[in-house]
Motif scaffolding. Structure first.
Motif, short mmCIF file in Angstrom:
data_model
loop_
_atom_site.label_atom_id
_atom_site.label_comp_id
_atom_site.label_asym_id
_atom_site.label_seq_id
_atom_site.Cartn_x
_atom_site.Cartn_y
_atom_site.Cartn_z
N ASP B 30 0.81 -1.22 0.00
CA ASP B 30 0.00 0.00 0.00
C ASP B 30 0.84 1.27 0.00
OD1 ASP B 30 -2.46 -1.43 2.27
OD2 ASP B 30 -2.39 -1.38 0.08
N THR B 31 2.08 1.16 0.45
CA THR B 31 2.91 2.34 0.65
C THR B 31 4.09 2.35 -0.30
OG1 THR B 31 2.29 2.32 2.99
CG2 THR B 31 4.16 3.69 2.38
N ASN B 50 0.56 6.55 0.45
CA ASN B 50 -0.17 5.40 0.94
C ASN B 50 -1.50 5.34 0.21
OD1 ASN B 50 -2.29 4.17 3.09
ND2 ASN B 50 -0.28 3.25 3.34
N ASN B 51 -1.73 4.25 -0.53
CA ASN B 51 -2.95 4.12 -1.33
C ASN B 51 -3.23 5.37 -2.16
OD1 ASN B 51 -4.11 1.52 -1.03
ND2 ASN B 51 -4.64 2.04 1.08
N LYS B 71 -2.13 2.39 -6.64
CA LYS B 71 -1.22 2.10 -5.54
C LYS B 71 -0.01 1.26 -5.96
CE LYS B 71 -3.09 -2.03 -3.32
NZ LYS B 71 -3.57 -2.58 -2.05
N THR B 95 4.60 -2.74 3.17
CA THR B 95 3.22 -3.07 3.53
C THR B 95 2.66 -2.05 4.50
OG1 THR B 95 4.07 -4.50 5.28
CG2 THR B 95 3.52 -5.54 3.17
#
Lengths: 111, 112
Positions: B30-31, B50-51, B71, B95
């Motif tokens: 996500d990051t 992030n996202n 993402k 993550t």
């Protein structure tokens, strides 16, 4: 401010011997993660080992182990049975919301 | 099967030009981050997403603009390149903010 200090710009070791790379950090946080990364001449950043601050047990990964002293804010990396392929830049890193890196230690391994 | 890939690996350009570096990760993280490594090997974070949302923006000149279309992708666009922009730029993903980052192979940018 969070800082990471590696006081040894360069280190050398004979093949098959053991070497310890030093790292200290400064933080007011109680929970965080610590890492050692290796950067060989290929430039790729490779994770060597990680340590969670809440764990008292020192992390080990094969020939690599750490000596984590939370009170002293010290996180050294020990490489046992050094191999020629261990020659690289080694970076200590501290993580809360972002990775903060030390200035690196260049490790040379002599046959 | 490369986990974090950057293109190009090498970029040589003249002062004043605009250039982009692309980054893609297939780890499902996500990051994503951009780091700059200077000539003394010092690594410093530039941006974190992030996202697709910008969460960290360190003191970076406005000439640097990251863009995250989804993402899995985080691109870096640099306007009006200067000599001091010469460095290796690393893309990375993780993550979450607590976890280790996985790095791309880096892009060596040389401004002449």
């Amino acid at each position: 401010a969070q800082t990471v200090t590696q006081s040894q710009p360069e280190m050398s070791v004979q093949e098959a011997e053991t070497v310890t790379l030093s790292c200290t950090y400064d933080t007011s946080e109680s929970d965080y993660y610590l890492f050692w990364y290796k950067q060989p001449p290929s430039r790729q950043m490779i994770l060597v080992i990680r340590q969670e601050a809440y764990k008292q047990q020192n992390a080990t990964e094969n020939r690599f182990s750490v000596n984590f002293q939370k009170a002293a804010k010290s996180f050294s990396l020990k490489i046992s049975d050094s191999q020629l392929g261990d020659a690289a830049m080694y970076f200590c890193a501290y993580n809360t919301d972002k990775l903060i890196f030390g200035t690196g230690t260049r490790l040379q391994v002599f046959p | 099967d490369t986990a974090v890939s950057q293109t190009p690996k090498y970029l040589v350009t003249q002062m004043g030009n605009d250039k982009s570096i692309k980054c893609e990760q297939n780890l499902g993280h996500d990051t994503m981050y951009w780091y700059k490594q200077d000539s003394k090997k010092f690594l410093k974070i530039m941006f974190s997403y992030n996202n697709k949302e910008l969460i960290i923006n360190e003191t970076v000149p406005n000439r640097f603009s990251p863009k995250s279309p989804d993402k899995a992708h985080l691109n870096l666009h640099i306007n009006s390149l200067e000599l001091g922009d010469s460095a290796v730029y690393f893309c990375a993903s993780s993550t979450g903010q607590w976890n280790e980052a996985f790095f791309g192979q880096g892009t060596r940018l040389t401004v002449v």
